[in-house]
Design a protein around this motif. Structure first.
Motif, PDB file in Angstrom:
ATOM      1  N   GLU A 133       0.835  -1.212   0.000  1.00 25.73           N
ATOM      2  CA  GLU A 133       0.000   0.000   0.000  1.00 25.73           C
ATOM      3  C   GLU A 133       0.867   1.258   0.000  1.00 25.73           C
ATOM      4  OE1 GLU A 133      -3.068  -0.020   2.971  1.00 25.73           O
ATOM      5  OE2 GLU A 133      -3.615  -2.109   2.564  1.00 25.73           O
ATOM      6  N   ARG A 195      -6.737  -1.752  -0.766  1.00 25.95           N
ATOM      7  CA  ARG A 195      -7.079  -0.385  -0.368  1.00 25.95           C
ATOM      8  C   ARG A 195      -6.231   0.613  -1.145  1.00 25.95           C
ATOM      9  NH1 ARG A 195      -7.623  -2.869   4.795  1.00 25.95           N
ATOM     10  NH2 ARG A 195      -5.369  -2.712   5.054  1.00 25.95           N
ATOM     11  N   TYR A 197      -5.709   5.182  -1.718  1.00 26.57           N
ATOM     12  CA  TYR A 197      -5.860   6.426  -0.970  1.00 26.57           C
ATOM     13  C   TYR A 197      -5.783   7.627  -1.921  1.00 26.57           C
ATOM     14  CZ  TYR A 197      -4.625   3.117   2.690  1.00 26.57           C
ATOM     15  OH  TYR A 197      -4.585   2.017   3.504  1.00 26.57           O
ATOM     16  N   GLN A 209     -10.152   7.069   1.586  1.00 31.24           N
ATOM     17  CA  GLN A 209      -9.681   5.689   1.503  1.00 31.24           C
ATOM     18  C   GLN A 209     -10.816   4.834   0.962  1.00 31.24           C
ATOM     19  OE1 GLN A 209      -8.014   3.295   5.018  1.00 31.24           O
ATOM     20  NE2 GLN A 209      -9.915   2.241   4.551  1.00 31.24           N
ATOM     21  N   HIS A 211     -11.637   0.957  -1.602  1.00 38.34           N
ATOM     22  CA  HIS A 211     -11.108  -0.316  -2.106  1.00 38.34           C
ATOM     23  C   HIS A 211     -11.268  -0.379  -3.618  1.00 38.34           C
ATOM     24  CE1 HIS A 211     -11.927  -1.100   2.130  1.00 38.34           C
ATOM     25  NE2 HIS A 211     -11.065  -2.096   2.060  1.00 38.34           N
ATOM     26  N   GLU A 315     -16.502  -0.107  -3.297  1.00 41.02           N
ATOM     27  CA  GLU A 315     -17.625   0.608  -2.691  1.00 41.02           C
ATOM     28  C   GLU A 315     -18.687   0.950  -3.731  1.00 41.02           C
ATOM     29  OE1 GLU A 315     -14.231   1.197   0.141  1.00 41.02           O
ATOM     30  OE2 GLU A 315     -14.499   1.048  -2.015  1.00 41.02           O
ATOM     31  N   TYR A 331     -18.430   2.542   6.799  1.00 39.08           N
ATOM     32  CA  TYR A 331     -17.370   2.751   7.778  1.00 39.08           C
ATOM     33  C   TYR A 331     -17.893   3.282   9.112  1.00 39.08           C
ATOM     34  CZ  TYR A 331     -14.546   2.329   3.573  1.00 39.08           C
ATOM     35  OH  TYR A 331     -13.975   1.873   2.402  1.00 39.08           O
TER      36      TYR A 331
END
Length: 344
Positions: A133, A195, A197, A209, A211, A315, A331
């Motif tokens: 990441e 993930r 960012y 953040q 996915h 998402e 979240y």
């Protein structure tokens, strides 16, 4: 003095016979046997007795003390027994009652969607690849045909740790690392979940953040029709067998040509509604044929090999699949929301 001791014994026995709780029993113990109690007060007068009287009065005093202590101990035992019986009665378990069902945890809806997507592509022969990441600028941008100062970098305003290290803005670096590791071998069929960012939290459908799952296929004679067929199969398995897709021309630095992919609205099945703004279509992902420069930088002859790539936000897929209108629900750790997705 003997009469006083006998009177004290009689009084103590009478009072202890009436005591109803452990607290009052302790008060009486202090009253009669304490350092400043009645028995001690009487015995202070033994200094005035004759030598002959002292042993006699001492024996009487010991008998009185023993009688009072025995009665106090008897009462303590009785109170302990009553307390135990009371507690057992209150804690009694009816073994004939049915057992209480234990609440079980469930997979988070985003993890469910990731697993569903992985299952679909694994069923089509893909492998799952992973990568760091915290990524280098080279793999995150330059290996994806985004050299330094390229204007397309502005679309991915990023979290830099140093001048050359950043939190990855996409899972595309895993594609570059996979191609390098394969060292020119084909075919490559991988998906890269993870993930990512970005400074992108302006509204309820975006988060800093999120996915992503990207896919990559490299081989000989890979065509745009292969990409379309793959995505059509994926969307039908994810959203239903009647789902249709359409490809719209777009631009991504790492693919050429590039297309945005829409699916028929999951709410109205393409008839037009508020969710799809009456268009009948919903944007779902970006894709295209791997740019020749990307292939060349990873050690592949772009004249001999070709490939396609695609990327989707998990998402976004979850919101379309489950009808969620705010990405922040995923979240919030609100059990009322998460509990709706528990699979029995």
């Amino acid at each position: 003095m003997k009469e006083r001791l006998e009177a004290l014994k009689h009084e103590a026995v009478e009072q202890l016979g009436k005591v109803a709780d452990a607290i009052k029993l302790n008060d009486l113990r202090v009253k009669y046997l304490g350092k400043k109690g009645a028995l001690t007060e009487i015995l202070r007068g033994m200094g005035s007795l004759s030598t002959e009287e002292r042993p006699v009065i001492g024996q009487v005093a010991n008998d009185v003390r023993g009688a009072i202590e025995a009665l106090i101990e008897q009462k303590q035992t009785e109170f302990q027994r009553l307390e135990t019986e009371k507690r057992l009665a209150a804690e009694k378990v009816d073994v004939t009652l049915p057992g209480r069902k234990l609440k079980q945890g469930a997979i988070h809806p985003l993890n469910q969607v990731i697993q569903d997507i992985e299952d679909i592509f694994i069923g089509m022969g893909y492998k799952v690849a992973d990568g760091p990441e915290v990524e280098t600028d080279y793999y995150n941008f330059e290996a994806m045909n985004l050299p330094k100062n390229h204007p397309a970098r502005d679309m991915q305003d990023s979290f830099y740790l140093t001048e050359e290290l950043l939190m990855r803005t996409q899972t595309s670096p895993v594609q570059a690392r996979t191609m390098e590791a394969m060292k020119g071998e084909v075919p490559i069929k991988v998906i890269c979940p993870g993930r990512v960012y970005r400074r992108d939290d302006d509204d309820a459908t975006h988060s800093f953040q999120f996915h992503q799952i990207e896919g990559l296929v490299v081989g000989k004679r890979i065509r745009m029709s292969d990409l379309k067929g793959t995505l059509l199969e994926f969307t039908r398995r994810m959203f239903g067998p009647n789902t249709q897709i359409r490809l719209r021309p777009s631009f991504f630095p790492f693919t050429e040509p590039s297309v945005e992919v829409d699916v028929t609205c999951v709410k109205c099945s393409g008839n037009g509604c508020r969710v799809c703004k009456q268009s009948g279509w919903l944007e779902i992902l970006g894709s295209g044929m791997v740019h020749p420069r990307v292939l060349e930088m990873s050690g592949y002859d772009s004249e001999e090999y070709s490939g396609f790539a695609f990327g989707m936000g998990v998402e976004r897929i979850a919101m379309l699949k489950y009808g969620v209108d705010d990405i922040r629900h995923f979240y919030s750790n609100d059990m009322r929301f998460l509990g709706q997705f528990a699979r029995v």
